[in-house]
Design an enzyme around this catalytic site. Structure first.
Site, PDB file in Angstrom:
ATOM      1  N   GLU A   2       0.814  -1.211   0.000  1.00  0.00           N
ATOM      2  CA  GLU A   2       0.000   0.000   0.000  1.00  0.00           C
ATOM      3  C   GLU A   2       0.856   1.273   0.000  1.00  0.00           C
ATOM      4  O   GLU A   2       0.403   2.349   0.381  1.00  0.00           O
ATOM      5  CB  GLU A   2      -0.945  -0.017   1.199  1.00  0.00           C
ATOM      6  CG  GLU A   2      -1.910  -1.188   1.183  1.00  0.00           C
ATOM      7  CD  GLU A   2      -2.805  -1.219   2.403  1.00  0.00           C
ATOM      8  OE1 GLU A   2      -3.695  -0.360   2.485  1.00  0.00           O
ATOM      9  OE2 GLU A   2      -2.612  -2.095   3.261  1.00  0.00           O
ATOM     10  N   LYS A  16      -7.088  -9.246  10.725  1.00  0.00           N
ATOM     11  CA  LYS A  16      -8.507  -9.534  10.561  1.00  0.00           C
ATOM     12  C   LYS A  16      -8.956 -10.731  11.387  1.00  0.00           C
ATOM     13  O   LYS A  16     -10.108 -10.787  11.825  1.00  0.00           O
ATOM     14  CB  LYS A  16      -8.811  -9.771   9.076  1.00  0.00           C
ATOM     15  CG  LYS A  16      -8.604  -8.552   8.191  1.00  0.00           C
ATOM     16  CD  LYS A  16      -8.891  -8.881   6.729  1.00  0.00           C
ATOM     17  CE  LYS A  16      -8.740  -7.649   5.838  1.00  0.00           C
ATOM     18  NZ  LYS A  16      -7.357  -7.158   5.794  1.00  0.00           N
ATOM     19  N   PHE A  73     -15.244 -15.129   0.322  1.00  0.00           N
ATOM     20  CA  PHE A  73     -14.183 -14.150   0.098  1.00  0.00           C
ATOM     21  C   PHE A  73     -12.932 -14.586   0.853  1.00  0.00           C
ATOM     22  O   PHE A  73     -13.013 -15.043   2.002  1.00  0.00           O
ATOM     23  CB  PHE A  73     -14.605 -12.759   0.561  1.00  0.00           C
ATOM     24  CG  PHE A  73     -15.526 -12.060  -0.403  1.00  0.00           C
ATOM     25  CD1 PHE A  73     -15.018 -11.407  -1.516  1.00  0.00           C
ATOM     26  CD2 PHE A  73     -16.893 -12.078  -0.215  1.00  0.00           C
ATOM     27  CE1 PHE A  73     -15.857 -10.776  -2.412  1.00  0.00           C
ATOM     28  CE2 PHE A  73     -17.742 -11.454  -1.102  1.00  0.00           C
ATOM     29  CZ  PHE A  73     -17.229 -10.802  -2.205  1.00  0.00           C
ATOM     30  N   SER A  85      -6.820  -2.084   1.884  1.00  0.00           N
ATOM     31  CA  SER A  85      -7.088  -1.562   0.547  1.00  0.00           C
ATOM     32  C   SER A  85      -7.417  -2.654  -0.457  1.00  0.00           C
ATOM     33  O   SER A  85      -7.139  -2.532  -1.647  1.00  0.00           O
ATOM     34  CB  SER A  85      -5.900  -0.725   0.042  1.00  0.00           C
ATOM     35  OG  SER A  85      -5.692   0.378   0.877  1.00  0.00           O
ATOM     36  N   GLU A 102     -14.260 -15.879   4.415  1.00  0.00           N
ATOM     37  CA  GLU A 102     -15.551 -15.473   4.951  1.00  0.00           C
ATOM     38  C   GLU A 102     -16.690 -15.885   4.036  1.00  0.00           C
ATOM     39  O   GLU A 102     -16.555 -15.860   2.801  1.00  0.00           O
ATOM     40  CB  GLU A 102     -15.616 -13.952   5.115  1.00  0.00           C
ATOM     41  CG  GLU A 102     -14.667 -13.385   6.142  1.00  0.00           C
ATOM     42  CD  GLU A 102     -14.736 -11.881   6.180  1.00  0.00           C
ATOM     43  OE1 GLU A 102     -14.867 -11.324   7.281  1.00  0.00           O
ATOM     44  OE2 GLU A 102     -14.662 -11.246   5.111  1.00  0.00           O
ATOM     45  N   PRO A 113     -25.129  -7.303  -0.406  1.00  0.00           N
ATOM     46  CA  PRO A 113     -25.203  -6.436   0.780  1.00  0.00           C
ATOM     47  C   PRO A 113     -24.949  -4.977   0.415  1.00  0.00           C
ATOM     48  O   PRO A 113     -24.278  -4.662  -0.566  1.00  0.00           O
ATOM     49  CB  PRO A 113     -24.068  -6.968   1.648  1.00  0.00           C
ATOM     50  CG  PRO A 113     -23.039  -7.409   0.655  1.00  0.00           C
ATOM     51  CD  PRO A 113     -23.825  -7.984  -0.503  1.00  0.00           C
ATOM     52  N   ASN A 158     -17.749  -5.951   9.292  1.00  0.00           N
ATOM     53  CA  ASN A 158     -16.753  -6.534   8.394  1.00  0.00           C
ATOM     54  C   ASN A 158     -15.361  -6.385   8.995  1.00  0.00           C
ATOM     55  O   ASN A 158     -14.688  -7.363   9.279  1.00  0.00           O
ATOM     56  CB  ASN A 158     -16.844  -5.870   7.020  1.00  0.00           C
ATOM     57  CG  ASN A 158     -15.852  -6.431   6.025  1.00  0.00           C
ATOM     58  OD1 ASN A 158     -15.389  -7.563   6.177  1.00  0.00           O
ATOM     59  ND2 ASN A 158     -15.501  -5.646   5.018  1.00  0.00           N
ATOM     60  N   GLU A 159     -14.935  -5.155   9.212  1.00  0.00           N
ATOM     61  CA  GLU A 159     -13.620  -4.928   9.794  1.00  0.00           C
ATOM     62  C   GLU A 159     -13.510  -3.498  10.286  1.00  0.00           C
ATOM     63  O   GLU A 159     -14.368  -2.646   9.992  1.00  0.00           O
ATOM     64  CB  GLU A 159     -12.508  -5.218   8.784  1.00  0.00           C
ATOM     65  CG  GLU A 159     -12.537  -4.342   7.547  1.00  0.00           C
ATOM     66  CD  GLU A 159     -11.500  -4.763   6.517  1.00  0.00           C
ATOM     67  OE1 GLU A 159     -11.218  -5.970   6.427  1.00  0.00           O
ATOM     68  OE2 GLU A 159     -10.969  -3.886   5.832  1.00  0.00           O
ATOM     69  N   SER A 185     -11.227   9.072  -0.312  1.00  0.00           N
ATOM     70  CA  SER A 185     -11.392   8.368   0.955  1.00  0.00           C
ATOM     71  C   SER A 185     -12.703   8.713   1.654  1.00  0.00           C
ATOM     72  O   SER A 185     -13.151   9.857   1.670  1.00  0.00           O
ATOM     73  CB  SER A 185     -10.222   8.681   1.888  1.00  0.00           C
ATOM     74  OG  SER A 185      -9.012   8.197   1.356  1.00  0.00           O
TER      75      SER A 185
END
Length: 354
Positions: free
Chosen positions: A13, A126, A171, A179, A209, A215, A302-303, A314
C-alpha cells in the site's frame, strides 16, 4: 509545533500512503504548525524533505531521495521527546498500521496520531479482530482461518477445511493487509485454491468469509480517545460486485453516498456497533468501521481500519465533512487527541516513578 508526516513504507500500500500524506499536508493548519515530510522508500530507507511553514503546492513531489531535495535520516535524527512535535503517520498496511511503527514511537517516547500498539496490531489482523468482536457479541458472517503450514502441507486438505464449514461463494483475505490487496472471491474449489494462493503471497495467515447476498456496504468514521464520537454512515455505491483495489484507487468508479439512506433505528445500531468495536480494540485517535447491511436489515461488522486513508477518494474525511467537521478541523483535532493521550501517559509514568 512541528508535525512529522511519515509515509511510504515497505508495503503493497506504499502508493496509497503517498496519496494520503499529500492530502494531510494540504490540510494542516500552518498558522500554528510547521511540517516536515518524511518519506520511507520501498526498501525502508528514510528521507526527510524540507521543513514547510506554509502550505506547499498541490503537486509537490513527496517521493524524496538524496538526489532530489531529500536528506537520508534515521528515526532518531528527527524523532525526539525533547522536541515540540507530533508524528502523523500516513502509513498503510504492514509496518505502518500494524503496531510496528507505533512501537518505535513508544520506544522513542514521542506523541503520535492514531491508535497505539495493541489497537493497531489487533485492528490490522482480521483474524484477531474477528475473535475480539465475537467476545463482545458483535454480529459477523461465518468465517474460517488457514495458516501457511496447512496450505503448504496439503492444499487440497486446506480447501476441504474451508468447504466443510462454509458454502460458496466466499471471500478470501490475507489476515494483515488493507485496501483490498490480495482479496478475491471464489465460487468453486478451483477458484478457492487460486484465491488462497494469492492471499498467501501477502501473509502467512488467511481469513475466508461467507458471502452476504447483495449487501449494502456501509462505513462509519470514529474519532476520540476516552470520549468517542461516531459519524453519520456512508455507503459504497459500487459499479461492480466486488470493491477491489482498482475500483478504489485506479478506476474510481465507486460512488460514496453520504449520508447513506438508512432509517434512524438502523443508524443508531451501526453507530453503537462501531463504538463497541473501537472500545474492544482499545482504539484512540481514529478508525473507520465497515459493515454489511442486508435487504432484510441484518447488520454484520466486516472490519475496523485504525488508520483509514485520507486521499481525495477516501470515505473517512468525507464522513466527518457530512457530520459537520471540516477537513482542516479534523486534522487539527487528531493532532490534539495525540497530544492529550501523550500527556496523560507522561503523567502516569511520573506517578509511577514517585
Amino acid at each position: 509545533m512541528e508535525i512529522i508526516v511519515l509515509y511510504g513504507g515497505k508495503s503493497a500500500e506504499h502508493d496509497i500512503s503517498v496519496l494520503t500524506a499529500a492530502s494531510i499536508i494540504q490540510h494542516i493548519q500552518y498558522g500554528t504548525h510547521n511540517v516536515t515530510p518524511v518519506y520511507i522508500d520501498i526498501n525502508g530507507h528514510w528521507f526527510a524533505g524540507p521543513n514547510m511553514s506554509e502550505k506547499p503546492a498541490a503537486d509537490i513531489n513527496l517521493r524524496f531521495n538524496q538526489a532530489e531535495n531529500g536528506q537520508a535520516v534515521v528515526p532518531t535524527d528527527i524523532l525526539s521527546e525533547d522536541k515540540d512535535q507530533v508524528v502523523f503517520p500516513a502509513l498503510h498496511g504492514p509496518n505502518g498500521e500494524d503496531g510496528t511503527i507505533q512501537g518505535l514511537f513508544e520506544s522513542l517516547n514521542v506523541a503520535y496520531v492514531g491508535a497505539g500498539v495493541l489497537a493497531s496490531a489487533a485492528g490490522m489482523d482480521k483474524i484477531v479482530s474477528k475473535h475480539l468482536f465475537n467476545q463482545v457479541g458483535l454480529p459477523q458472517v461465518p468465517f474460517a482461518t488457514l495458516n501457511a503450514y496447512e496450505w503448504e502441507k496439503d492444499a487440497d486438505a486446506a480447501v476441504a477445511k474451508v468447504t466443510e464449514s462454509l458454502s460458496y461463494p466466499v471471500f478470501v483475505k490475507p489476515a494483515n493487509m488493507g485496501s483490498s490487496v490480495g482479496i478475491s472471491q471464489a465460487t468453486d474449489d478451483a477458484e478457492l485454491k487460486a484465491a488462497l494462493a494469492l492471499a498467501f503471497r501477502f501473509d502467512r495467515r488467511v481469513l475466508v468469509e461467507a458471502s452476504v447476498e447483495n449487501p449494502r456496504e456501509v462505513e462509519l468514521a470514529v474519532l476520540g480517545n476516552e470520549e468517542v464520537f461516531v459519524s453519520v454512515p456512508g455507503e459504497l455505491g459500487k459499479g461492480q460486485g466486488f470493491y477491489d483495489y482498482d475500483e478504489k484507487y485506479i478506476n474510481n468508479s465507486t460512488e460514496m453516498i453520504i449520508p447513506a439512506k438508512i432509517d434512524d433505528e438502523t443508524v443508531a445500531k451501526l453507530q453503537a456497533y462501531a463504538k463497541e468495536a473501537y472500545l474492544v480494540l482499545d482504539g484512540s485517535g481514529l478508525s473507520r468501521a465497515d459493515f454489511f447491511l442486508t435487504q432484510e436489515g441484518d447488520i454484520y461488522i466486516n472490519e475496523v481500519n485504525t488508520l483509514p486513508g485520507f486521499t481525495q477518494f477516501s470515505m473517512y474525511p468525507s464522513l466527518w465533512e457530512a457530520s459537520g467537521k471540516g477537513f482542516d478541523d479534523l486534522i487539527e483535532e487528531l493532532i490534539q487527541l495525540a497530544l492529550n493521550r501523550y500527556n496523560k501517559k507522561q503523567s502516569i509514568q511520573k506517578a509511577f516513578e514517585l
